[in-house]
Design a protein around this motif. Structure first.
Motif, mmCIF file in Angstrom:
data_model
loop_
_atom_site.group_PDB
_atom_site.id
_atom_site.type_symbol
_atom_site.label_atom_id
_atom_site.label_comp_id
_atom_site.label_asym_id
_atom_site.label_seq_id
_atom_site.Cartn_x
_atom_site.Cartn_y
_atom_site.Cartn_z
ATOM 1 N N MET A 263 17.289 -13.190 -7.187
ATOM 2 C CA MET A 263 16.329 -14.063 -7.856
ATOM 3 C C MET A 263 15.216 -14.508 -6.902
ATOM 4 O O MET A 263 14.049 -14.643 -7.294
ATOM 5 C CB MET A 263 17.034 -15.283 -8.450
ATOM 6 N N THR A 264 15.570 -14.729 -5.617
ATOM 7 C CA THR A 264 14.564 -15.113 -4.626
ATOM 8 C C THR A 264 13.510 -14.023 -4.493
ATOM 9 O O THR A 264 12.308 -14.296 -4.428
ATOM 10 C CB THR A 264 15.221 -15.378 -3.255
ATOM 11 N N ARG A 265 13.952 -12.771 -4.461
ATOM 12 C CA ARG A 265 13.019 -11.645 -4.348
ATOM 13 C C ARG A 265 12.083 -11.612 -5.559
ATOM 14 O O ARG A 265 10.861 -11.414 -5.420
ATOM 15 C CB ARG A 265 13.794 -10.340 -4.222
ATOM 16 N N GLN A 266 12.632 -11.807 -6.730
ATOM 17 C CA GLN A 266 11.816 -11.798 -7.939
ATOM 18 C C GLN A 266 10.789 -12.929 -7.906
ATOM 19 O O GLN A 266 9.646 -12.760 -8.339
ATOM 20 C CB GLN A 266 12.722 -11.919 -9.167
ATOM 21 N N TYR A 267 11.192 -14.059 -7.371
ATOM 22 C CA TYR A 267 10.293 -15.208 -7.243
ATOM 23 C C TYR A 267 9.146 -14.896 -6.278
ATOM 24 O O TYR A 267 7.983 -15.207 -6.553
ATOM 25 C CB TYR A 267 11.109 -16.404 -6.748
ATOM 26 N N ILE A 268 9.476 -14.249 -5.151
ATOM 27 C CA ILE A 268 8.459 -13.898 -4.154
ATOM 28 C C ILE A 268 7.548 -12.784 -4.667
ATOM 29 O O ILE A 268 6.328 -12.804 -4.445
ATOM 30 C CB ILE A 268 9.119 -13.483 -2.823
ATOM 31 N N ASP A 269 8.116 -11.813 -5.377
ATOM 32 C CA ASP A 269 7.285 -10.753 -5.972
ATOM 33 C C ASP A 269 6.248 -11.350 -6.918
ATOM 34 O O ASP A 269 5.089 -10.914 -6.952
ATOM 35 C CB ASP A 269 8.165 -9.748 -6.727
ATOM 36 N N ASP A 270 6.666 -12.344 -7.702
ATOM 37 C CA ASP A 270 5.740 -13.004 -8.623
ATOM 38 C C ASP A 270 4.630 -13.710 -7.845
ATOM 39 O O ASP A 270 3.451 -13.663 -8.237
ATOM 40 C CB ASP A 270 6.482 -14.018 -9.500
ATOM 41 N N TYR A 271 5.010 -14.342 -6.738
ATOM 42 C CA TYR A 271 4.021 -15.044 -5.910
ATOM 43 C C TYR A 271 2.999 -14.055 -5.346
ATOM 44 O O TYR A 271 1.779 -14.300 -5.388
ATOM 45 C CB TYR A 271 4.723 -15.778 -4.766
ATOM 46 N N LEU A 272 3.481 -12.937 -4.821
ATOM 47 C CA LEU A 272 2.577 -11.941 -4.241
ATOM 48 C C LEU A 272 1.634 -11.369 -5.292
ATOM 49 O O LEU A 272 0.440 -11.182 -5.044
ATOM 50 C CB LEU A 272 3.391 -10.816 -3.592
ATOM 51 N N GLN A 273 2.182 -11.119 -6.475
ATOM 52 C CA GLN A 273 1.360 -10.553 -7.542
ATOM 53 C C GLN A 273 0.318 -11.560 -8.026
ATOM 54 O O GLN A 273 -0.857 -11.209 -8.229
ATOM 55 C CB GLN A 273 2.253 -10.131 -8.718
ATOM 56 N N GLU A 274 0.732 -12.813 -8.211
ATOM 57 C CA GLU A 274 -0.195 -13.843 -8.684
ATOM 58 C C GLU A 274 -1.341 -14.074 -7.706
ATOM 59 O O GLU A 274 -2.457 -14.406 -8.117
ATOM 60 C CB GLU A 274 0.565 -15.158 -8.904
ATOM 61 N N ASN A 275 -1.054 -13.881 -6.416
ATOM 62 C CA ASN A 275 -2.073 -14.124 -5.402
ATOM 63 C C ASN A 275 -2.727 -12.831 -4.921
ATOM 64 O O ASN A 275 -3.423 -12.833 -3.901
ATOM 65 C CB ASN A 275 -1.461 -14.895 -4.226
ATOM 66 N N GLN A 276 -2.458 -11.746 -5.671
ATOM 67 C CA GLN A 276 -3.093 -10.447 -5.417
ATOM 68 C C GLN A 276 -2.917 -9.996 -3.962
ATOM 69 O O GLN A 276 -3.854 -9.523 -3.321
ATOM 70 C CB GLN A 276 -4.576 -10.508 -5.785
ATOM 71 N N ILE A 277 -1.680 -10.175 -3.488
ATOM 72 C CA ILE A 277 -1.341 -9.738 -2.130
ATOM 73 C C ILE A 277 -0.623 -8.398 -2.234
ATOM 74 O O ILE A 277 0.486 -8.312 -2.765
ATOM 75 C CB ILE A 277 -0.445 -10.766 -1.413
ATOM 76 N N THR A 278 -1.254 -7.355 -1.766
ATOM 77 C CA THR A 278 -0.673 -6.019 -1.821
ATOM 78 C C THR A 278 0.031 -5.722 -0.505
ATOM 79 O O THR A 278 -0.582 -5.775 0.569
ATOM 80 C CB THR A 278 -1.758 -4.954 -2.071
ATOM 81 N N VAL A 279 1.310 -5.417 -0.592
ATOM 82 C CA VAL A 279 2.123 -5.163 0.602
ATOM 83 C C VAL A 279 2.110 -3.669 0.915
ATOM 84 O O VAL A 279 2.463 -2.842 0.075
ATOM 85 C CB VAL A 279 3.572 -5.650 0.387
ATOM 86 N N ALA A 280 1.714 -3.345 2.131
ATOM 87 C CA ALA A 280 1.628 -1.936 2.517
ATOM 88 C C ALA A 280 2.968 -1.375 2.952
ATOM 89 O O ALA A 280 3.295 -0.218 2.682
ATOM 90 C CB ALA A 280 0.608 -1.783 3.644
#
Length: 301
Positions: free
Chosen positions: A203-220
């Motif tokens: 669930m923590t990962r899903q929460y962080i994925d949502d944060y990255l997506q909402e803030n348009q942070i693309t992880v290389a």
């Protein structure tokens, strides 16, 4: 079993007493009632169980064979009754807890230590799973209670708040220095580092994925890691940037082993607490645990 338990109780008592009148007094029933029960049992089994003697009755060969099994059965029942009485007197019970490995180590253990001290006769089993899996186990009645991050949907769940947790990104000073030497700015660190996250079922990962997506942070570049301890250990040896719970790396942040990476938009804190099914009456062991954690504060012990 073709006969009810009372028939075998009468047979067992008569065999032990060797006398119908003694058995009648012990069982508080009449001699004719005992004789009729024995006759009915013999007819059902198709053999004689007792033969009469001048002193009373004795088991036949067939009766002696049956007696051995009946004796074992009643001794087992007596043992079960004794254990049940002792468990009631001592408060013996069993409590099944679901919790993630991370929350188990950093949050549950202080509660368990004191609870076991106060309730040594309650046995405890721990099922270490993610919050999502813990909720499923709770729904399937495979655990009694879970320590979880508060889910969006609390349907049929009684949630007891314990604390807030804050997710942050950390790395060693050397790792951040190397990024800086490459011209990576502070607000570009997440996009240009090896990002270490819990696996996608968490669930923590899903929460962080949502944060990255909402803030348009693309992880290389990213690495999935199974538990928080490994995330912290990998960050400490400079593998990359790890997403961890701030309170769990308090010591490392204070001594400079790890450095928190500032975020333009911070990650919202999450609630953590105990959860159990609200539509089921708690067992005695669960109710004892509920009463305990509602009145216990680890920081005061």
């Amino acid at each position: 079993m073709n006969q009810n338990l009372s028939s075998y109780r009468i047979f067992y008592t008569v065999a032990n007493a060797g006398n119908i009148s003694k058995a009648a007094k012990e069982l508080y029933i009449s001699q004719p009632a005992i004789s009729k029960s024995i006759q009915k049992l013999e007819e059902s089994l198709g053999c004689k169980l007792f033969s009469r003697s001048s002193r009373g009755v004795v088991l036949t060969e067939e009766g002696n064979l049956l007696y051995g099994h009946v004796r074992d059965a009643f001794e087992t029942l007596t043992l079960g009754e004794d254990k049940l009485k002792r468990s009631i007197e001592l408060g013996v019970g069993h409590l099944r807890i679901g919790v993630s490995t991370t929350l188990c180590k950093y949050m549950l253990l202080p509660y368990l230590k004191e609870f076991i001290k106060r309730n040594p006769h309650i046995s405890i089993s721990i099922n270490c799973q993610s919050t999502n899996e813990t909720l499923k186990l709770l729904d399937d009645n495979k655990i009694d209670i879970g320590l979880i991050g508060k889910p969006d949907n609390l349907k049929n769940i009684q949630f007891y708040y314990l604390d807030n947790i804050k997710d942050i990104f950390v790395a060693t000073g050397d790792y951040l220095s190397h990024l800086s030497q490459r011209g990576i700015k502070e607000d570009e660190i997440l996009q240009n580092s090896t990002l270490m996250l819990l696996d996608k079922n968490n669930m923590t990962r899903q929460y962080i994925d949502d944060y990255l997506q909402e803030n348009q942070i693309t992880v290389a570049d990213s690495i999935d890691i199974s538990n928080m301890d490994l995330l912290i250990d990998f960050a400490k040896i400079g593998v990359g940037v790890a997403c961890v719970i701030k309170s769990f790396v308090k010591k490392e942040l204070e001594d400079g082993t790890l450095t928190e990476i500032p975020l333009g938009i911070p990650i919202h804190e999450r609630e953590v607490g105990f959860a159990y099914k609200s539509n089921l009456k708690p067992s005695k062991s669960l109710q004892t645990f509920i009463d305990f954690y509602e009145n216990y504060h680890p920081e005061e012990s």
